[in-house]
Design a protein around this motif. Sequence first.
Motif, mmCIF file in Angstrom:
data_model
loop_
_atom_site.group_PDB
_atom_site.id
_atom_site.type_symbol
_atom_site.label_atom_id
_atom_site.label_comp_id
_atom_site.label_asym_id
_atom_site.label_seq_id
_atom_site.Cartn_x
_atom_site.Cartn_y
_atom_site.Cartn_z
ATOM 1 N N LEU A 100 0.845 -1.183 0.000
ATOM 2 C CA LEU A 100 0.000 0.000 0.000
ATOM 3 C C LEU A 100 0.882 1.235 0.000
ATOM 4 N N THR A 101 0.587 2.184 -0.872
ATOM 5 C CA THR A 101 1.276 3.467 -0.838
ATOM 6 C C THR A 101 0.622 4.323 0.235
ATOM 7 N N THR A 102 1.438 4.833 1.171
ATOM 8 C CA THR A 102 0.889 5.535 2.317
ATOM 9 C C THR A 102 1.966 6.452 2.888
ATOM 10 N N GLN A 103 1.749 6.916 4.098
ATOM 11 C CA GLN A 103 2.769 7.692 4.792
ATOM 12 C C GLN A 103 3.117 7.012 6.103
ATOM 13 N N VAL A 104 4.372 7.188 6.520
ATOM 14 C CA VAL A 104 4.788 6.739 7.849
ATOM 15 C C VAL A 104 4.904 7.975 8.731
ATOM 16 N N VAL A 105 4.250 7.910 9.885
ATOM 17 C CA VAL A 105 4.251 9.027 10.832
ATOM 18 C C VAL A 105 4.779 8.527 12.178
ATOM 19 N N GLY A 106 5.087 9.453 13.050
ATOM 20 C CA GLY A 106 5.512 9.075 14.402
ATOM 21 C C GLY A 106 6.870 8.433 14.451
ATOM 22 N N CYS A 107 7.727 8.744 13.479
ATOM 23 C CA CYS A 107 9.062 8.160 13.450
ATOM 24 C C CYS A 107 10.007 9.137 12.771
ATOM 25 N N ASP A 108 11.100 9.441 13.427
ATOM 26 C CA ASP A 108 12.113 10.279 12.825
ATOM 27 C C ASP A 108 12.675 9.570 11.593
ATOM 28 N N GLU A 109 12.899 10.328 10.518
ATOM 29 C CA GLU A 109 13.304 9.662 9.269
ATOM 30 C C GLU A 109 14.622 8.897 9.416
ATOM 31 N N VAL A 110 15.504 9.353 10.303
ATOM 32 C CA VAL A 110 16.775 8.636 10.469
ATOM 33 C C VAL A 110 16.584 7.289 11.167
ATOM 34 N N ASP A 111 15.433 7.091 11.780
ATOM 35 C CA ASP A 111 15.159 5.820 12.473
ATOM 36 C C ASP A 111 14.404 4.823 11.603
ATOM 37 N N LEU A 112 14.048 5.219 10.379
ATOM 38 C CA LEU A 112 13.334 4.301 9.487
ATOM 39 C C LEU A 112 14.276 3.207 9.006
ATOM 40 N N ARG A 113 13.762 1.983 8.967
ATOM 41 C CA ARG A 113 14.545 0.847 8.476
ATOM 42 C C ARG A 113 13.659 -0.008 7.584
ATOM 43 N N ILE A 114 14.191 -0.402 6.442
ATOM 44 C CA ILE A 114 13.445 -1.326 5.587
ATOM 45 C C ILE A 114 13.161 -2.605 6.380
ATOM 46 N N GLY A 115 11.920 -3.034 6.350
ATOM 47 C CA GLY A 115 11.537 -4.252 7.054
ATOM 48 C C GLY A 115 11.035 -4.018 8.469
ATOM 49 N N MET A 116 11.112 -2.776 8.968
ATOM 50 C CA MET A 116 10.657 -2.529 10.343
ATOM 51 C C MET A 116 9.143 -2.751 10.438
ATOM 52 N N PRO A 117 8.687 -3.332 11.551
ATOM 53 C CA PRO A 117 7.253 -3.566 11.710
ATOM 54 C C PRO A 117 6.488 -2.253 11.918
ATOM 55 N N LEU A 118 5.357 -2.175 11.236
ATOM 56 C CA LEU A 118 4.524 -0.976 11.292
ATOM 57 C C LEU A 118 3.092 -1.366 11.626
ATOM 58 N N GLU A 119 2.347 -0.392 12.109
ATOM 59 C CA GLU A 119 0.928 -0.621 12.364
ATOM 60 C C GLU A 119 0.126 0.573 11.865
ATOM 61 N N LEU A 120 -1.092 0.286 11.489
ATOM 62 C CA LEU A 120 -2.004 1.303 10.973
ATOM 63 C C LEU A 120 -2.327 2.328 12.049
#
Length: 140
Positions: A100-120
């Motif tokens: 799904l194309t969406t946005q990730v919120v509540g996370c500093d961009e430097v902390d994003l990791r491919i494969g990290m678990p996310l929730e709606l």
Amino acid sequence: VAVTGPPRPLATALTRFFWDGLAERRLLIQRCSACRHWVHYPRPRCPWCQSPDLAPEEVSGRGELYAFTVTVQAFHPFFADRLPYVLALVELAEQEGLRLTTQVVGCDEVDLRIGMPLELVWTDLGDLGPAPFFRPAGVP
Ligand SMILES: [Zn+2]
């Protein structure tokens, strides 16, 4: 050009269930009644078995980060005051490759990791209503 409001999705007979679901804070994805594969974006036939028998079902809201980019330029003036934001492809837990194309919120961009678990997480976009964004899973 004067900005009179947000860009609105053009709902068609094929996609109306998706947009109607968002208005009710339900993330609905097409599922094939014949082979049970999930299908997104909405299509008139199942890409796996060619069945036309597809129906929307609500997904769990669990997924993982498949890809992302940090958007620093608004593609529409309505979003100019929302910059920067993280535009992402989230792979939903229901099926490998279901993204799904969406946005990730509540996370500093430097902390994003491919494969990290996310929730709606439903995010109110004012006139656009609730949007199905994602945040790191399990963070209070
Ligand atoms: Zn199928």
